[in-house]
Design a protein around this motif. Structure first.
Motif, PDB file in Angstrom:
ATOM      1  N   THR A 141       7.607   1.429  -4.324  1.00 27.35           N
ATOM      2  CA  THR A 141       7.640   2.034  -3.000  1.00 27.35           C
ATOM      3  C   THR A 141       6.277   1.903  -2.331  1.00 27.35           C
ATOM      4  OG1 THR A 141       9.385   3.600  -3.578  1.00 27.35           O
ATOM      5  CG2 THR A 141       7.969   4.173  -1.720  1.00 27.35           C
ATOM      6  N   ALA A 142       6.254   1.319  -1.151  1.00 26.60           N
ATOM      7  CA  ALA A 142       5.009   1.087  -0.432  1.00 26.60           C
ATOM      8  C   ALA A 142       5.328   0.436   0.900  1.00 26.60           C
ATOM      9  CB  ALA A 142       4.068   0.183  -1.236  1.00 26.60           C
ATOM     10  N   VAL A 143       4.325   0.354   1.746  1.00 31.70           N
ATOM     11  CA  VAL A 143       4.389  -0.511   2.910  1.00 31.70           C
ATOM     12  C   VAL A 143       3.933  -1.893   2.466  1.00 31.70           C
ATOM     13  CG1 VAL A 143       3.547  -0.970   5.236  1.00 31.70           C
ATOM     14  CG2 VAL A 143       3.982   1.381   4.509  1.00 31.70           C
ATOM     15  N   TYR A 144       4.746  -2.883   2.743  1.00 28.96           N
ATOM     16  CA  TYR A 144       4.446  -4.253   2.345  1.00 28.96           C
ATOM     17  C   TYR A 144       3.937  -5.033   3.545  1.00 28.96           C
ATOM     18  CZ  TYR A 144       6.483  -3.675  -2.265  1.00 28.96           C
ATOM     19  OH  TYR A 144       6.736  -3.268  -3.554  1.00 28.96           O
ATOM     20  N   TYR A 145       2.839  -5.750   3.345  1.00 26.56           N
ATOM     21  CA  TYR A 145       2.193  -6.525   4.389  1.00 26.56           C
ATOM     22  C   TYR A 145       2.128  -7.994   3.990  1.00 26.56           C
ATOM     23  CZ  TYR A 145       0.293  -1.965   5.842  1.00 26.56           C
ATOM     24  OH  TYR A 145       0.135  -0.657   6.229  1.00 26.56           O
ATOM     25  N   CYS A 146       2.309  -8.873   4.946  1.00 27.02           N
ATOM     26  CA  CYS A 146       1.974 -10.269   4.721  1.00 27.02           C
ATOM     27  C   CYS A 146       0.657 -10.574   5.419  1.00 27.02           C
ATOM     28  CB  CYS A 146       3.085 -11.220   5.183  1.00 27.02           C
ATOM     29  SG  CYS A 146       3.491 -11.163   6.934  1.00 27.02           S
ATOM     30  N   ALA A 147      -0.058 -11.538   4.886  1.00 27.49           N
ATOM     31  CA  ALA A 147      -1.381 -11.870   5.384  1.00 27.49           C
ATOM     32  C   ALA A 147      -1.645 -13.347   5.165  1.00 27.49           C
ATOM     33  CB  ALA A 147      -2.443 -11.026   4.683  1.00 27.49           C
ATOM     34  N   ALA A 148      -2.491 -13.914   6.012  1.00 29.12           N
ATOM     35  CA  ALA A 148      -2.804 -15.333   5.958  1.00 29.12           C
ATOM     36  C   ALA A 148      -4.286 -15.549   5.722  1.00 29.12           C
ATOM     37  CB  ALA A 148      -2.377 -16.026   7.251  1.00 29.12           C
ATOM     38  N   THR A 149      -4.597 -16.624   5.002  1.00 28.85           N
ATOM     39  CA  THR A 149      -5.972 -17.029   4.756  1.00 28.85           C
ATOM     40  C   THR A 149      -6.051 -18.543   4.722  1.00 28.85           C
ATOM     41  OG1 THR A 149      -7.844 -16.872   3.225  1.00 28.85           O
ATOM     42  CG2 THR A 149      -5.643 -16.882   2.258  1.00 28.85           C
ATOM     43  N   ARG A 150      -7.203 -19.074   5.067  1.00 30.47           N
ATOM     44  CA  ARG A 150      -7.437 -20.510   4.945  1.00 30.47           C
ATOM     45  C   ARG A 150      -8.025 -20.873   3.593  1.00 30.47           C
ATOM     46  NH1 ARG A 150      -7.212 -23.655   9.381  1.00 30.47           N
ATOM     47  NH2 ARG A 150      -8.756 -25.099   8.484  1.00 30.47           N
ATOM     48  N   SER A 151      -8.313 -19.880   2.787  1.00 32.33           N
ATOM     49  CA  SER A 151      -8.826 -20.103   1.450  1.00 32.33           C
ATOM     50  C   SER A 151      -7.679 -20.253   0.464  1.00 32.33           C
ATOM     51  CB  SER A 151      -9.748 -18.952   1.038  1.00 32.33           C
ATOM     52  OG  SER A 151     -10.838 -18.832   1.929  1.00 32.33           O
ATOM     53  N   ALA A 152      -8.024 -20.518  -0.785  1.00 32.22           N
ATOM     54  CA  ALA A 152      -7.031 -20.720  -1.830  1.00 32.22           C
ATOM     55  C   ALA A 152      -7.314 -19.789  -2.997  1.00 32.22           C
ATOM     56  CB  ALA A 152      -7.022 -22.170  -2.299  1.00 32.22           C
ATOM     57  N   TRP A 153      -6.266 -19.426  -3.694  1.00 29.82           N
ATOM     58  CA  TRP A 153      -6.367 -18.593  -4.893  1.00 29.82           C
ATOM     59  C   TRP A 153      -7.121 -17.304  -4.598  1.00 29.82           C
ATOM     60  CZ3 TRP A 153      -3.407 -19.260  -8.992  1.00 29.82           C
ATOM     61  CH2 TRP A 153      -2.862 -20.529  -9.223  1.00 29.82           C
ATOM     62  N   GLN A 187       0.839  -1.186   0.000  1.00 30.26           N
ATOM     63  CA  GLN A 187       0.000   0.000   0.000  1.00 30.26           C
ATOM     64  C   GLN A 187       0.879   1.243   0.000  1.00 30.26           C
ATOM     65  OE1 GLN A 187      -2.909   0.160   3.156  1.00 30.26           O
ATOM     66  NE2 GLN A 187      -4.202   1.548   1.968  1.00 30.26           N
ATOM     67  N   ALA A 188       0.731   2.046  -1.032  1.00 28.96           N
ATOM     68  CA  ALA A 188       1.414   3.322  -1.127  1.00 28.96           C
ATOM     69  C   ALA A 188       0.520   4.410  -0.549  1.00 28.96           C
ATOM     70  CB  ALA A 188       1.767   3.631  -2.578  1.00 28.96           C
ATOM     71  N   PRO A 189       1.097   5.525  -0.096  1.00 27.61           N
ATOM     72  CA  PRO A 189       0.280   6.606   0.458  1.00 27.61           C
ATOM     73  C   PRO A 189      -0.794   7.067  -0.519  1.00 27.61           C
ATOM     74  CG  PRO A 189       2.585   6.997   0.945  1.00 27.61           C
ATOM     75  CD  PRO A 189       2.538   5.823   0.000  1.00 27.61           C
ATOM     76  N   GLY A 190      -2.018   7.167  -0.040  1.00 23.48           N
ATOM     77  CA  GLY A 190      -3.115   7.615  -0.863  1.00 23.48           C
ATOM     78  C   GLY A 190      -3.681   6.579  -1.806  1.00 23.48           C
ATOM     79  N   LYS A 191      -3.184   5.358  -1.740  1.00 26.57           N
ATOM     80  CA  LYS A 191      -3.649   4.307  -2.621  1.00 26.57           C
ATOM     81  C   LYS A 191      -4.201   3.139  -1.813  1.00 26.57           C
ATOM     82  CE  LYS A 191      -0.493   5.355  -6.419  1.00 26.57           C
ATOM     83  NZ  LYS A 191      -1.585   5.776  -7.329  1.00 26.57           N
ATOM     84  N   GLY A 192      -4.977   2.304  -2.487  1.00 27.60           N
ATOM     85  CA  GLY A 192      -5.521   1.127  -1.849  1.00 27.60           C
ATOM     86  C   GLY A 192      -4.481   0.032  -1.690  1.00 27.60           C
ATOM     87  N   ARG A 193      -4.861  -0.979  -0.943  1.00 26.85           N
ATOM     88  CA  ARG A 193      -3.972  -2.104  -0.722  1.00 26.85           C
ATOM     89  C   ARG A 193      -3.969  -3.006  -1.957  1.00 26.85           C
ATOM     90  NH1 ARG A 193      -3.662  -4.329   5.277  1.00 26.85           N
ATOM     91  NH2 ARG A 193      -3.269  -2.067   5.394  1.00 26.85           N
ATOM     92  N   GLU A 194      -2.793  -3.245  -2.505  1.00 29.25           N
ATOM     93  CA  GLU A 194      -2.623  -3.930  -3.778  1.00 29.25           C
ATOM     94  C   GLU A 194      -2.057  -5.324  -3.563  1.00 29.25           C
ATOM     95  OE1 GLU A 194      -0.048  -3.392  -7.956  1.00 29.25           O
ATOM     96  OE2 GLU A 194       0.410  -2.206  -6.172  1.00 29.25           O
ATOM     97  N   PHE A 195      -2.642  -6.295  -4.226  1.00 27.15           N
ATOM     98  CA  PHE A 195      -2.128  -7.655  -4.179  1.00 27.15           C
ATOM     99  C   PHE A 195      -0.786  -7.743  -4.874  1.00 27.15           C
ATOM    100  CE2 PHE A 195      -1.608 -11.641  -6.544  1.00 27.15           C
ATOM    101  CZ  PHE A 195      -1.497 -12.521  -5.488  1.00 27.15           C
ATOM    102  N   VAL A 196       0.133  -8.495  -4.284  1.00 25.80           N
ATOM    103  CA  VAL A 196       1.464  -8.707  -4.850  1.00 25.80           C
ATOM    104  C   VAL A 196       1.677 -10.167  -5.220  1.00 25.80           C
ATOM    105  CG1 VAL A 196       3.944  -8.572  -4.439  1.00 25.80           C
ATOM    106  CG2 VAL A 196       2.437  -6.751  -3.599  1.00 25.80           C
ATOM    107  N   SER A 197       1.485 -11.061  -4.261  1.00 21.65           N
ATOM    108  CA  SER A 197       1.787 -12.471  -4.490  1.00 21.65           C
ATOM    109  C   SER A 197       1.171 -13.315  -3.386  1.00 21.65           C
ATOM    110  CB  SER A 197       3.307 -12.686  -4.526  1.00 21.65           C
ATOM    111  OG  SER A 197       3.635 -14.039  -4.786  1.00 21.65           O
ATOM    112  N   PHE A 198       0.973 -14.609  -3.665  1.00 19.22           N
ATOM    113  CA  PHE A 198       0.622 -15.549  -2.614  1.00 19.22           C
ATOM    114  C   PHE A 198       1.306 -16.890  -2.846  1.00 19.22           C
ATOM    115  CE2 PHE A 198      -2.056 -18.265  -5.040  1.00 19.22           C
ATOM    116  CZ  PHE A 198      -3.096 -17.580  -5.636  1.00 19.22           C
ATOM    117  N   ILE A 199       1.333 -17.686  -1.789  1.00 18.65           N
ATOM    118  CA  ILE A 199       1.929 -19.011  -1.852  1.00 18.65           C
ATOM    119  C   ILE A 199       1.245 -19.913  -0.833  1.00 18.65           C
ATOM    120  CG2 ILE A 199       3.754 -18.492  -0.165  1.00 18.65           C
ATOM    121  CD1 ILE A 199       5.640 -20.256  -1.851  1.00 18.65           C
ATOM    122  N   GLY A 200       1.051 -21.193  -1.200  1.00 19.51           N
ATOM    123  CA  GLY A 200       0.652 -22.178  -0.229  1.00 19.51           C
ATOM    124  C   GLY A 200       1.835 -22.583   0.624  1.00 19.51           C
ATOM    125  N   TRP A 201       1.584 -22.960   1.874  1.00 21.29           N
ATOM    126  CA  TRP A 201       2.684 -23.308   2.767  1.00 21.29           C
ATOM    127  C   TRP A 201       3.481 -24.507   2.277  1.00 21.29           C
ATOM    128  CZ3 TRP A 201       5.106 -20.468   6.072  1.00 21.29           C
ATOM    129  CH2 TRP A 201       4.448 -19.397   6.693  1.00 21.29           C
TER     130      TRP A 201
END
Length: 121
Positions: free
Chosen positions: A89-101, A37-51
């Motif tokens: 340039t942005a703040v990068y966040y990691c997040a978890a879900t029990r769903s897929a894709w 998420q960059a200032p003034g912008k929404g949170r943008e998807f970057v990537s995901f991976i299964g464990w």
């Protein structure tokens, strides 16, 4: 139920590389995603991976430049970022879900506090 802690953010010049890590404690779900998420912008998807290491998916904006990987033994997910541009340039966040894709931020239930990435031209 799960805690996520990002690390590895910092400042880098355009064209450089940076490695972000997300350490998970507790039950982290089936998928781990990175958002930014960059200032003034929404949170943008970057990537995901299964464990397990599968599946992996990248947004078009980072495909070919970023690589996501998972280390089950250390309960850590890494995002290797290459050929960085100021648009990264942005703040990068990691997040978890029990769903897929899942690529929507609203579908991830657990979030880290974020780590700042700044890319200068």
């Amino acid at each position: 139920q799960v805690q996520l802690v990002e690390s590895g953010g910092g400042a880098v010049q355009a064209g450089g590389s940076l490695r972000l890590s997300c350490a998970a404690s507790g039950r982290s779900g089936y998928m781990l995603g990175w958002f930014r998420q960059a200032p003034g912008k929404g949170r943008e998807f970057v990537s995901f991976i299964g464990w397990s290491g599968f599946p992996t998916h990248y947004s078009d904006s980072v495909k070919g430049r970023f690589t996501i990987s998972a280390d089950n033994a250390k309960n850590t997910v890494t995002l290797d970022m290459n050929n960085l541009t100021p648009e990264d340039t942005a703040v990068y966040y990691c997040a978890a879900t029990r769903s897929a894709w899942i690529t929507r931020a609203a579908d991830f239930s657990s979030w880290g506090q974020g780590t700042q990435v700044t890319v200068s031209s």
